[in-house]
Design an enzyme around this catalytic site. Structure first.
Site, PDB file in Angstrom:
ATOM      1  N   ASP A  18      -1.464   1.780   4.002  1.00 17.24           N
ATOM      2  CA  ASP A  18      -2.513   2.814   3.988  1.00 17.24           C
ATOM      3  C   ASP A  18      -3.352   2.711   5.268  1.00 17.24           C
ATOM      4  OD1 ASP A  18      -2.107   1.688   1.088  1.00 17.24           O
ATOM      5  OD2 ASP A  18      -2.798   3.745   0.795  1.00 17.24           O
ATOM      6  N   ASN A 170       3.174   3.760  -6.644  1.00 16.16           N
ATOM      7  CA  ASN A 170       2.058   4.711  -6.784  1.00 16.16           C
ATOM      8  C   ASN A 170       2.157   5.531  -8.069  1.00 16.16           C
ATOM      9  OD1 ASN A 170       0.744   3.987  -4.448  1.00 16.16           O
ATOM     10  ND2 ASN A 170       1.817   5.491  -3.181  1.00 16.16           N
TER      11      ASN A 170
END
Ligand code: RIB
Ligand code: CA
Length: 328
Positions: A18, A170
């Site tokens: 990220d 996720n």
């Protein structure tokens, strides 16, 4: 009439990839990063939020508001991914405490405000569990028609999972949220879910030599040295884990690829199909099921990435880091 630039809003669970995705977003010349929100996933919400603010400061974008979102998933709580990203979420990297406070606005409100304020021009990217996006679309059902493009890093469509045999992290971390999101997007006039899953992200890797070559190109300005140090220290934790598992040192750039695809869709080939998420499976919670042959007779709500130009992506990532290091 002047063509206003696209705007970018990223929802992250800042871990190592990220962070790489945020750095890439900050270096993009053709889309303005107008907001970031954080969600529990790789690490706690508090850690993801602190990491995000610190990485934006490293990129010289401490001005970008970071709006904290969900601290727990809609579904029953799952494990985090500190084994992959380290106790802090950024591997061995250490960054100064960010000066800018987190945004007082909740992620859901920030996301909806950005979509309304940049209607038709907002590119929304989610690189963590979809809890915030699910909450946002439940509060503002028009969200899919307000955004220009919606890209997720998530899912395993024709390949095995990375947290269970069938699920990608996720989606697995909040399958209920993922199901709400896939069922909300892709309807009449609404943007589809551009699904950048493990099918393509596993090809988007960088190894130690690649990172070394990148560091050499960044130069020796204070910003360049700080950036090089961060990339190296954060990736080294990931490299060591991969070496223990596979014998090779490499980083899979899941999230930077999702941001790169959001800004340049030509990086991947996609196929339109109906996708849904398993939420009740005893063995398969979080599995992303694609109806390639239209057997369900449902609307095709997703553009599933099926191939990627990995070399061109790697080159774009390196060029972005060089631009970022040179920024004043
Ligand atoms: O499965 C990979 C995804 O899970 C990436 O977004 C990584 O950051 C983790 O959140
Ligand atoms: Ca992530």
């Amino acid at each position: 009439m002047s063509q206003q630039p696209d705007c970018l809003f990223v929802d992250v669970d800042t871990g190592i990839d990220d962070a790489f995705a945020l750095l890439y977003a900050c270096a993009e010349p053709h889309a303005r990063l107008v907001g970031v929100s954080t969600v529990v996933g790789n690490v706690s919400l508090a850690s993801a939020t602190r990491n995000t603010r610190a990485v934006l400061a490293l990129a010289g974008r401490g001005d970008v508001a970071v709006a904290p979102g969900a601290a727990v998933p809609l579904a029953p709580e799952q494990n985090d991914a500190r084994a992959v990203h380290g106790a802090t979420g950024l591997g061995y990297a250490t960054l100064p405490e960010p000066a800018e406070p987190a945004h007082a606005v909740h992620a859901v409100d920030a996301l909806i405000a950005a979509a309304r304020g940049h209607a038709g021009r907002l590119i929304l990217v989610a690189t963590g569990p979809l809890t915030n996006v699910a909450l946002a679309v439940m509060r503002e059902p028009e969200l899919p028609r307000l955004v220009k493009r919606f890209v997720i890093m998530g899912g395993a469509y024709c390949v095995h999972g990375n947290v269970t045999p069938s699920a990608e992290f996720n989606i697995w971390h909040d399958p209920e949220a993922a199901r709400i999101v896939f069922r909300a997007f892709g309807g009449p006039g609404g943007a589809p879910v551009v699904a950048v899953g493990l099918d393509v992200t596993r090809q988007a890797t960088i190894d130690g030599a690649g990172l070394g070559a990148l560091a050499a190109r960044l130069g020796a300005t204070p910003r360049a040295l700080a950036l090089s140090q961060f990339l190296e220290d954060s990736a080294r934790f990931y490299f060591e884990r991969m070496e223990r598992q596979t014998g090779r040192r490499f980083l899979i750039m899941h999230d930077p690829l999702a941001v790169a695809v959001a800004l340049d869709p030509t990086l991947v080939e996609t196929r339109r199909a109906a996708v849904d998420v398993e939420t009740a499976g005893r063995l398969t919670p979080g599995a992303t099921i694609v109806d390639w042959e239209g057997r369900w007779g449902r609307l095709a709500n997703a553009e599933v990435a099926v191939s990627v130009d990995a070399e061109r992506f790697r080159a774009k990532f390196i060029d972005a880091m060089v631009r970022l290091a040179a920024d004043r």
